[in-house]
Design a protein around this motif. Structure first.
Motif, mmCIF file in Angstrom:
data_model
loop_
_atom_site.group_PDB
_atom_site.id
_atom_site.type_symbol
_atom_site.label_atom_id
_atom_site.label_comp_id
_atom_site.label_asym_id
_atom_site.label_seq_id
_atom_site.Cartn_x
_atom_site.Cartn_y
_atom_site.Cartn_z
ATOM 1 N N ASN A 118 52.675 -82.761 0.759
ATOM 2 C CA ASN A 118 52.246 -81.463 1.283
ATOM 3 C C ASN A 118 53.451 -80.776 1.929
ATOM 4 O O ASN A 118 53.633 -80.836 3.137
ATOM 5 N N PRO A 119 54.275 -80.102 1.102
ATOM 6 C CA PRO A 119 55.507 -79.491 1.625
ATOM 7 C C PRO A 119 55.262 -78.398 2.661
ATOM 8 O O PRO A 119 56.152 -78.082 3.448
ATOM 9 N N GLY A 120 54.074 -77.834 2.712
ATOM 10 C CA GLY A 120 53.773 -76.782 3.678
ATOM 11 C C GLY A 120 53.268 -77.293 5.011
ATOM 12 O O GLY A 120 52.997 -76.507 5.924
ATOM 13 N N LEU A 121 53.136 -78.610 5.155
ATOM 14 C CA LEU A 121 52.606 -79.190 6.384
ATOM 15 C C LEU A 121 53.530 -78.906 7.569
ATOM 16 O O LEU A 121 54.739 -79.066 7.482
ATOM 17 N N ILE A 122 52.927 -78.488 8.656
ATOM 18 C CA ILE A 122 53.640 -78.313 9.922
ATOM 19 C C ILE A 122 53.284 -79.510 10.789
ATOM 20 O O ILE A 122 52.102 -79.783 11.005
ATOM 21 N N MET A 123 54.298 -80.232 11.262
ATOM 22 C CA MET A 123 54.052 -81.369 12.152
ATOM 23 C C MET A 123 54.490 -80.980 13.560
ATOM 24 O O MET A 123 55.648 -80.650 13.781
ATOM 25 N N VAL A 124 53.538 -80.995 14.465
ATOM 26 C CA VAL A 124 53.809 -80.702 15.875
ATOM 27 C C VAL A 124 53.936 -82.032 16.593
ATOM 28 O O VAL A 124 52.991 -82.821 16.602
ATOM 29 N N ARG A 125 55.121 -82.275 17.171
ATOM 30 C CA ARG A 125 55.396 -83.547 17.834
ATOM 31 C C ARG A 125 55.564 -83.272 19.323
ATOM 32 O O ARG A 125 56.561 -82.695 19.739
ATOM 33 N N VAL A 126 54.578 -83.680 20.097
ATOM 34 C CA VAL A 126 54.585 -83.424 21.538
ATOM 35 C C VAL A 126 55.053 -84.701 22.244
ATOM 36 O O VAL A 126 54.342 -85.702 22.237
ATOM 37 N N THR A 127 56.250 -84.654 22.801
ATOM 38 C CA THR A 127 56.789 -85.796 23.534
ATOM 39 C C THR A 127 57.397 -85.301 24.836
ATOM 40 O O THR A 127 57.714 -84.122 24.972
ATOM 41 N N GLY A 128 57.581 -86.205 25.749
ATOM 42 C CA GLY A 128 58.178 -85.843 27.033
ATOM 43 C C GLY A 128 59.653 -85.529 26.937
ATOM 44 O O GLY A 128 60.164 -84.673 27.653
ATOM 45 N N PHE A 129 60.355 -86.208 26.033
ATOM 46 C CA PHE A 129 61.810 -86.085 25.989
ATOM 47 C C PHE A 129 62.357 -85.828 24.595
ATOM 48 O O PHE A 129 63.538 -86.033 24.340
ATOM 49 N N GLY A 130 61.516 -85.396 23.664
ATOM 50 C CA GLY A 130 61.984 -85.083 22.320
ATOM 51 C C GLY A 130 62.036 -86.297 21.408
ATOM 52 O O GLY A 130 61.720 -87.414 21.804
ATOM 53 N N GLN A 131 62.437 -86.070 20.169
ATOM 54 C CA GLN A 131 62.485 -87.122 19.157
ATOM 55 C C GLN A 131 63.788 -87.911 19.167
ATOM 56 O O GLN A 131 63.874 -88.989 18.600
ATOM 57 N N ASP A 132 64.822 -87.345 19.753
ATOM 58 C CA ASP A 132 66.093 -88.068 19.834
ATOM 59 C C ASP A 132 66.769 -87.706 21.152
ATOM 60 O O ASP A 132 66.238 -86.920 21.929
ATOM 61 N N GLY A 133 67.891 -88.284 21.405
ATOM 62 C CA GLY A 133 68.584 -88.039 22.655
ATOM 63 C C GLY A 133 68.460 -89.222 23.595
ATOM 64 O O GLY A 133 67.766 -90.202 23.299
ATOM 65 N N GLU A 146 56.821 -84.138 35.629
ATOM 66 C CA GLU A 146 56.626 -83.281 36.805
ATOM 67 C C GLU A 146 57.579 -83.685 37.925
ATOM 68 O O GLU A 146 58.111 -82.840 38.638
ATOM 69 N N ALA A 147 57.813 -84.981 38.089
ATOM 70 C CA ALA A 147 58.750 -85.451 39.118
ATOM 71 C C ALA A 147 60.179 -85.074 38.755
ATOM 72 O O ALA A 147 60.926 -84.550 39.602
ATOM 73 N N MET A 148 60.571 -85.302 37.504
ATOM 74 C CA MET A 148 61.935 -84.983 37.088
ATOM 75 C C MET A 148 62.210 -83.487 37.139
ATOM 76 O O MET A 148 63.332 -83.067 37.409
ATOM 77 N N GLY A 149 61.185 -82.692 36.883
ATOM 78 C CA GLY A 149 61.340 -81.236 36.911
ATOM 79 C C GLY A 149 61.278 -80.642 38.311
ATOM 80 O O GLY A 149 61.537 -79.466 38.500
ATOM 81 N N GLY A 150 60.912 -81.441 39.296
ATOM 82 C CA GLY A 150 60.871 -80.977 40.680
ATOM 83 C C GLY A 150 59.516 -80.501 41.159
ATOM 84 O O GLY A 150 59.357 -80.212 42.351
ATOM 85 N N LEU A 151 58.525 -80.431 40.293
ATOM 86 C CA LEU A 151 57.211 -79.945 40.698
ATOM 87 C C LEU A 151 56.595 -80.832 41.773
ATOM 88 O O LEU A 151 56.036 -80.337 42.750
ATOM 89 N N ARG A 152 56.718 -82.129 41.618
ATOM 90 C CA ARG A 152 56.123 -83.042 42.600
ATOM 91 C C ARG A 152 56.831 -82.931 43.956
ATOM 92 O O ARG A 152 56.242 -83.178 44.987
ATOM 93 N N TYR A 153 58.091 -82.569 43.950
ATOM 94 C CA TYR A 153 58.822 -82.375 45.202
ATOM 95 C C TYR A 153 58.247 -81.190 45.980
ATOM 96 O O TYR A 153 58.191 -81.190 47.202
#
Length: 179
Positions: A118-133, A146-153
């Protein structure tokens, strides 16, 4: 399915668990997409057990995040479940997943595998830190992000440790951005 909504013609497979991926599916379903939620055998999505129950004994969280969706149980760890998902993905416009990076590929269900049929398929990958890195292999739970972003602070009291904000803001924001 809701009539006369902007996404009525879209077919979505939602493989996410807990909040971030399923919230993405919830937004698409609210706008009329035909969302099929794939749940593991046994207890299904963990949200079926979370939080206060309504008058019928069903958790309120599930009533919210599962609304306007159809559910299907598949064991994606087994070849038969993987084969069924491949067949479903041929007819889908969008597939949402929020597993740890590499999980879909380990099961032979990565984008390259599914897009061959299915070449038209869109895959949405929801992760906290991405697929690589450097942090890709870390679990991306809302509390961590939330803690790393400062919201919890910013929330809580000066004489105590940070506290959780009232809702899973990190998860819902990730889900809405995915949508």
């Amino acid at each position: 399915m809701l009539p006369d909504t902007p996404l009525t013609d879209l077919k979505v497979l939602e493989l996410g668990q807990l909040i971030a991926g399923p919230y993405c599916g919830q937004v698409l379903a609210d706008f009329g997409a035909d969302v099929i939620k794939i749940e593991p055998p046994g207890k299904g999505d963990a949200m079926r057990q979370w939080g206060e129950a309504d008058a019928n004994g069903e958790p309120l969280w599930w009533n919210v995040i599962g609304r306007n969706k159809k559910s299907l149980t598949l064991d994606l760890r087994q070849p038969r479940g993987q084969a069924i998902l491949r067949d479903l993905a041929v007819e889908a416009d969008i597939l949402i997943e929020n597993f740890r990076p590499g999980t879909m590929e380990k099961w032979g269900l990565g984008y390259d595998d599914l897009a061959r049929r299915n070449p038209g398929l869109i895959m949405v990958r929801v992760t906290g830190f991405g697929q690589d890195g450097p942090y890709a292999s870390r679990a991306g739970f809302a509390a961590v992000c939330e803690a790393m972003g400062g919201l919890r602070y910013l929330s809580g009291y000066p004489d105590r440790a940070p506290v959780r904000v009232g809702i899973s803001l990190g998860d819902t924001l990730a889900g809405v951005h995915g949508a």
